[in-house]
Design an enzyme around this catalytic site. Sequence first.
Site, PDB file in Angstrom:
ATOM      1  N   LYS A  82      12.282 -12.432   0.310  1.00 57.67           N
ATOM      2  CA  LYS A  82      12.749 -12.185   1.676  1.00 57.67           C
ATOM      3  C   LYS A  82      11.641 -11.706   2.602  1.00 57.67           C
ATOM      4  O   LYS A  82      10.741 -10.986   2.189  1.00 57.67           O
ATOM      5  CB  LYS A  82      13.869 -11.130   1.667  1.00 57.67           C
ATOM      6  CG  LYS A  82      15.174 -11.652   1.130  1.00 57.67           C
ATOM      7  CD  LYS A  82      16.364 -10.861   1.606  1.00 57.67           C
ATOM      8  CE  LYS A  82      16.534  -9.553   0.906  1.00 57.67           C
ATOM      9  NZ  LYS A  82      17.868  -8.971   1.152  1.00 57.67           N
ATOM     10  N   HIS A 107      13.152   4.195   5.534  1.00 57.55           N
ATOM     11  CA  HIS A 107      14.073   3.264   4.880  1.00 57.55           C
ATOM     12  C   HIS A 107      14.653   3.833   3.586  1.00 57.55           C
ATOM     13  O   HIS A 107      15.880   3.836   3.386  1.00 57.55           O
ATOM     14  CB  HIS A 107      13.361   1.938   4.597  1.00 57.55           C
ATOM     15  CG  HIS A 107      14.221   0.959   3.856  1.00 57.55           C
ATOM     16  ND1 HIS A 107      15.317   0.350   4.429  1.00 57.55           N
ATOM     17  CD2 HIS A 107      14.158   0.499   2.566  1.00 57.55           C
ATOM     18  CE1 HIS A 107      15.897  -0.446   3.536  1.00 57.55           C
ATOM     19  NE2 HIS A 107      15.215  -0.373   2.400  1.00 57.55           N
ATOM     20  N   THR A 113       0.815  -1.223   0.000  1.00 49.39           N
ATOM     21  CA  THR A 113       0.000   0.000   0.000  1.00 49.39           C
ATOM     22  C   THR A 113       0.845   1.269   0.000  1.00 49.39           C
ATOM     23  O   THR A 113       0.295   2.367   0.016  1.00 49.39           O
ATOM     24  CB  THR A 113      -0.915   0.023   1.240  1.00 49.39           C
ATOM     25  OG1 THR A 113      -0.100  -0.024   2.417  1.00 49.39           O
ATOM     26  CG2 THR A 113      -1.881  -1.157   1.239  1.00 49.39           C
TER      27      THR A 113
END
Length: 351
Positions: free
Chosen positions: A123, A254, A110
């Site tokens: 991952k 991030h 999203t």
Amino acid sequence: DPQQLELATSGKRKLRRFIVIDEVVDELYGSKVREYFEENNVQHKILALPTTEETKSMDLVLNILQEVQNFSIDRRTEPIIAIGGGVCLDIVGLAASLYRRRTPYIRVPTTLLSYVDASVGAKNGVNFLQCKNKLGGYTPPVASFLDRSFIQSIPRRHISNGLGEILKMALMKHKGLFDLLKRHGKYLLDTKFQSYGGSADHGDAALQTTRIAIETMLEELAPNLWEDDLDRLVDFGHLISPELEMRVLPSLMHGEAVNIDMAFMTYVAYARGLITAAEREQIIQCMRGLELPVWHSGCSWSLIKRALMERLKHSGGQPRMPLPTGLGVAEIFNDTSEDTLERAYKLWVRD
């Protein structure tokens, strides 16, 4: 499996789904999600959770697994559905991989970052002992469902955050993608990656950009899904950023931490003579145009050295440093001297 398909579509058995949704996404879209399952006569349990870097832990995984056990799913025919950003997809992926050794799961990203990054590949993981994604595994989803309309409700900074990972693929593998970002970056931020018919000047920049980013990511990941080969161009921006991101939580997202790493590595490439001063400036200006940070006071010389020492431990004793050798082309280097790194660092800080 034709027999399972027959069972699922025959109406002999009520469809059941367990859904984990990020609590912010639940506030925005939860009623629509519930409506969808009710209209399709699907028995469902929706678990809304706070999925952030700070809560990305085994405790949350165990919380999910307790609820999965209570709901009692069939691990062959009832995939767990994760709806949220990259953290949500990572946590649910790990929970699914642990439940009865492997339960299928579906990713519904999203955010822009999860759309082009976490939705691709195998991952999953959680943070452990202040280390990013220290616990995890490689269990691909059975499907990723991509819907850009989710992105229109996320803040501008989150769009910029996702552009960091798109820029990574552009710098490593695709000059055309880099040109798209340079030309349409502000437009993509302004329109939140939605497609509009009346924007002839920009074509469908959002569709082109996301498609190329995902295709280049898949090209890199698919032949090396389990990371048997540690020489990975997709590690660009991920040598120093894990240490920086965890150190300054929650001040950097991030993609922002990744971009700061990429900005420093761009200076390393310049200090090594791999790119020209003009190319270096083009890269830094593109980053600024995408409203990404190109430096952070927390990224000290001692942090960089510590992060690179960590890197050596986990990459077979080699730094395996992806560096641009032009715009949209790159190679992996194992011979960057500490002198070169320090010279690049001083230049970077000065600028």
